[in-house]
Design a protein around this motif. Structure first.
Motif, PDB file in Angstrom:
ATOM      1  N   ALA A   1       0.825  -1.207   0.000  1.00  0.00           N
ATOM      2  CA  ALA A   1       0.000   0.000   0.000  1.00  0.00           C
ATOM      3  C   ALA A   1       0.859   1.257   0.000  1.00  0.00           C
ATOM      4  N   ARG A   2       2.028   1.169   0.618  1.00  0.00           N
ATOM      5  CA  ARG A   2       2.934   2.319   0.653  1.00  0.00           C
ATOM      6  C   ARG A   2       3.764   2.429  -0.618  1.00  0.00           C
ATOM      7  N   LEU A   3       4.084   1.302  -1.206  1.00  0.00           N
ATOM      8  CA  LEU A   3       4.992   1.311  -2.356  1.00  0.00           C
ATOM      9  C   LEU A   3       4.290   1.548  -3.687  1.00  0.00           C
ATOM     10  N   LEU A   4       3.077   1.044  -3.845  1.00  0.00           N
ATOM     11  CA  LEU A   4       2.439   1.044  -5.163  1.00  0.00           C
ATOM     12  C   LEU A   4       2.274   2.432  -5.777  1.00  0.00           C
ATOM     13  N   PRO A   5       1.836   3.437  -5.025  1.00  0.00           N
ATOM     14  CA  PRO A   5       1.681   4.747  -5.687  1.00  0.00           C
ATOM     15  C   PRO A   5       2.970   5.256  -6.313  1.00  0.00           C
ATOM     16  N   VAL A   6       4.082   5.060  -5.632  1.00  0.00           N
ATOM     17  CA  VAL A   6       5.372   5.525  -6.157  1.00  0.00           C
ATOM     18  C   VAL A   6       5.793   4.683  -7.363  1.00  0.00           C
ATOM     19  N   PHE A   7       5.670   3.372  -7.251  1.00  0.00           N
ATOM     20  CA  PHE A   7       6.104   2.489  -8.331  1.00  0.00           C
ATOM     21  C   PHE A   7       5.216   2.636  -9.560  1.00  0.00           C
ATOM     22  N   LYS A   8       3.926   2.875  -9.370  1.00  0.00           N
ATOM     23  CA  LYS A   8       3.044   3.043 -10.521  1.00  0.00           C
ATOM     24  C   LYS A   8       3.384   4.306 -11.310  1.00  0.00           C
ATOM     25  N   LEU A   9       3.988   5.269 -10.645  1.00  0.00           N
ATOM     26  CA  LEU A   9       4.431   6.488 -11.327  1.00  0.00           C
ATOM     27  C   LEU A   9       5.775   6.314 -12.023  1.00  0.00           C
ATOM     28  N   GLY A  10       6.376   5.131 -11.885  1.00  0.00           N
ATOM     29  CA  GLY A  10       7.694   4.907 -12.467  1.00  0.00           C
ATOM     30  C   GLY A  10       8.806   5.551 -11.670  1.00  0.00           C
ATOM     31  N   ALA A  11       8.536   5.844 -10.391  1.00  0.00           N
ATOM     32  CA  ALA A  11       9.531   6.514  -9.553  1.00  0.00           C
ATOM     33  C   ALA A  11      10.099   5.595  -8.483  1.00  0.00           C
ATOM     34  N   GLY A  12       9.872   4.288  -8.643  1.00  0.00           N
ATOM     35  CA  GLY A  12      10.388   3.349  -7.652  1.00  0.00           C
ATOM     36  C   GLY A  12      11.884   3.137  -7.810  1.00  0.00           C
ATOM     37  N   GLY A  13      12.494   2.679  -6.748  1.00  0.00           N
ATOM     38  CA  GLY A  13      13.924   2.401  -6.803  1.00  0.00           C
ATOM     39  C   GLY A  13      14.394   1.750  -5.523  1.00  0.00           C
ATOM     40  N   ARG A  14      15.635   1.323  -5.532  1.00  0.00           N
ATOM     41  CA  ARG A  14      16.169   0.612  -4.369  1.00  0.00           C
ATOM     42  C   ARG A  14      16.532   1.597  -3.255  1.00  0.00           C
ATOM     43  N   LEU A  15      16.660   1.048  -2.063  1.00  0.00           N
ATOM     44  CA  LEU A  15      16.997   1.826  -0.875  1.00  0.00           C
ATOM     45  C   LEU A  15      18.449   1.556  -0.511  1.00  0.00           C
ATOM     46  N   GLY A  16      19.239   2.604  -0.421  1.00  0.00           N
ATOM     47  CA  GLY A  16      20.661   2.411  -0.163  1.00  0.00           C
ATOM     48  C   GLY A  16      21.293   1.619  -1.278  1.00  0.00           C
ATOM     49  N   ASP A  17      22.154   0.658  -0.920  1.00  0.00           N
ATOM     50  CA  ASP A  17      22.797  -0.150  -1.955  1.00  0.00           C
ATOM     51  C   ASP A  17      21.913  -1.298  -2.431  1.00  0.00           C
TER      52      ASP A  17
ATOM     53  N   ARG B   1       6.797  -0.971 -15.092  1.00  0.00           N
ATOM     54  CA  ARG B   1       7.299   0.364 -14.821  1.00  0.00           C
ATOM     55  C   ARG B   1       8.812   0.297 -14.597  1.00  0.00           C
ATOM     56  N   PRO B   2       9.525   1.327 -15.009  1.00  0.00           N
ATOM     57  CA  PRO B   2      10.961   1.360 -14.730  1.00  0.00           C
ATOM     58  C   PRO B   2      11.208   1.611 -13.247  1.00  0.00           C
ATOM     59  N   THR B   3      12.362   1.187 -12.780  1.00  0.00           N
ATOM     60  CA  THR B   3      12.748   1.433 -11.377  1.00  0.00           C
ATOM     61  C   THR B   3      14.153   2.022 -11.363  1.00  0.00           C
ATOM     62  N   PRO B   4      14.313   3.228 -11.890  1.00  0.00           N
ATOM     63  CA  PRO B   4      15.663   3.748 -12.113  1.00  0.00           C
ATOM     64  C   PRO B   4      16.303   4.425 -10.908  1.00  0.00           C
ATOM     65  N   PHE B   5      15.527   4.667  -9.878  1.00  0.00           N
ATOM     66  CA  PHE B   5      16.028   5.557  -8.836  1.00  0.00           C
ATOM     67  C   PHE B   5      16.650   4.798  -7.666  1.00  0.00           C
ATOM     68  N   ARG B   6      17.396   5.523  -6.878  1.00  0.00           N
ATOM     69  CA  ARG B   6      17.966   4.996  -5.637  1.00  0.00           C
ATOM     70  C   ARG B   6      17.861   6.075  -4.573  1.00  0.00           C
ATOM     71  N   VAL B   7      17.342   5.680  -3.404  1.00  0.00           N
ATOM     72  CA  VAL B   7      17.286   6.604  -2.280  1.00  0.00           C
ATOM     73  C   VAL B   7      18.558   6.419  -1.471  1.00  0.00           C
ATOM     74  N   PRO B   8      19.418   7.422  -1.392  1.00  0.00           N
ATOM     75  CA  PRO B   8      20.689   7.258  -0.675  1.00  0.00           C
ATOM     76  C   PRO B   8      20.471   6.930   0.799  1.00  0.00           C
ATOM     77  N   ALA B   9      21.329   6.065   1.326  1.00  0.00           N
ATOM     78  CA  ALA B   9      21.226   5.688   2.735  1.00  0.00           C
ATOM     79  C   ALA B   9      21.351   6.903   3.643  1.00  0.00           C
ATOM     80  N   THR B  10      22.219   7.839   3.267  1.00  0.00           N
ATOM     81  CA  THR B  10      22.414   9.023   4.115  1.00  0.00           C
ATOM     82  C   THR B  10      21.129   9.841   4.215  1.00  0.00           C
ATOM     83  N   LEU B  11      20.354   9.897   3.146  1.00  0.00           N
ATOM     84  CA  LEU B  11      19.099  10.642   3.167  1.00  0.00           C
ATOM     85  C   LEU B  11      18.079   9.962   4.072  1.00  0.00           C
ATOM     86  N   LEU B  12      18.000   8.627   4.001  1.00  0.00           N
ATOM     87  CA  LEU B  12      17.083   7.899   4.864  1.00  0.00           C
ATOM     88  C   LEU B  12      17.462   8.045   6.334  1.00  0.00           C
TER      89      LEU B  12
END
Length: 301
Positions: free
Chosen positions: A177-193, A246-257
């Motif tokens: 429920a938390r992930l789908l809105p972001v991933f459906k927009l094509g803005a999903g990506g991995r967390l940290g490494d 959907r593409p998953t091109p992004f990465r959320v940096p660990a330092t930001l989290l």
């Protein structure tokens, strides 16, 4: 079975209630907001404001799933206290009911009590079974306390099984429920490494595992409630992207989290390659053993 459930209005609890009624059980649910719970649950469910309210109905089985959500708020000292005390309080109520009923020779037969994959703390990339020593951190101490309180019911003859639950997947809530809105927009990506493991389980398999533990009189102690094929965060990201096209091109940096979430970021940046060794040894079979199978069932193309 006369079955008492705490947390029966939650994402897992509601589905457990539905399946228990369908199986012919008499279902009782504890809720701090009984009126609201009655609106959410089927009419056949008895709802009470405390565990003690059901003493006269003498439950034969108890499923304890209640507790403050662990990822809803940043882990301030006061929030950590709420997380601990919410679990301690309701579990003590459950044990006190077992003790009270045991005095008349009618202790509940079984208690299946919630715990979580956080019991193990950060385990890197090694396989983790129920015998793996934990890494000492807040999530472990929280789960260890929760299990310790539940295990006190064994002293009055109630069989106790603790389910260390992974990320629960289904369409109406939980992680997706938390992930789908972001991933459906094509803005999903991995967390940290993306190398951290994410033990997961389809909600139907989790409820089936709870039913299995309720029914099998020889099963007690801890059980990892996660699918037999855990994945890393990067693998989970790719699989969800494939299912949604959907593409998953992004990465959320660990330092930001870490900056945004503080210590709670460990829930996202660390993990355990958790395996359901004891469930499988006992003969439990998963309907959705792989992530691709689970996502295909939840999110049909």
């Amino acid at each position: 079975m006369r079955l008492l459930i705490t947390g029966g209005t939650g994402f897992v609890g509601q589905r457990l209630v539905e399946r228990a009624l369908a199986a012919g059980h008499q279902v009782m649910v504890v809720s701090r907001q009984p009126q609201r719970a009655r609106q959410k649950l089927p009419a056949a469910v008895s709802v009470g404001g405390s565990v003690a309210a059901f003493a006269d109905q003498r439950p034969q089985g108890i499923v304890n799933l209640a507790g403050e959500p662990i990822a809803d708020k940043r882990w301030s000292d006061s929030q950590k206290t709420r997380l601990i005390e919410s679990r301690r309080h309701i579990t003590r109520e459950v044990v006190e009911l077992c003790e009270h009923l045991a005095q008349t020779g009618d202790a509940p037969e079984v208690l299946v009590s919630g715990s979580a994959m956080g019991f193990y703390g950060d385990q890197g990339e090694r396989d983790v079974t129920e015998s793996t020593p934990p890494h000492d951190e807040f999530a472990h101490r929280l789960c260890e306390m929760w299990e310790r309180e539940a295990n006190k019911a064994a002293e009055v003859g109630t069989r106790v099984a603790c389910v260390r639950i992974g990320l629960v997947l289904d369409a109406e809530g939980g992680t997706l429920a938390r992930l789908l809105p972001v991933f459906k927009l094509g803005a999903g990506g991995r967390l940290g490494d993306g190398r951290q493991y994410m033990p997961w389980i389809h909600r139907e398999d989790l409820v089936a595992a709870i039913e299995f533990l309720l029914a099998e009189p020889s099963l007690e102690g801890p059980f990892n409630a996660s699918a037999p094929a855990p994945v890393t965060n990067a693998e989970f990201t790719r699989a969800l992207g494939r299912q949604l096209h959907r593409p998953t091109p992004f990465r959320v940096p660990a330092t930001l989290l870490k900056l945004g979430l503080g210590e709670m970021s460990r829930l996202l940046l660390t993990g355990a390659c958790m395996r359901p060794a004891r469930l499988e040894e006992a003969g439990f079979r998963f309907t959705y053993p792989t992530l691709d199978a689970a996502l295909a069932a939840i999110l049909p193309r």
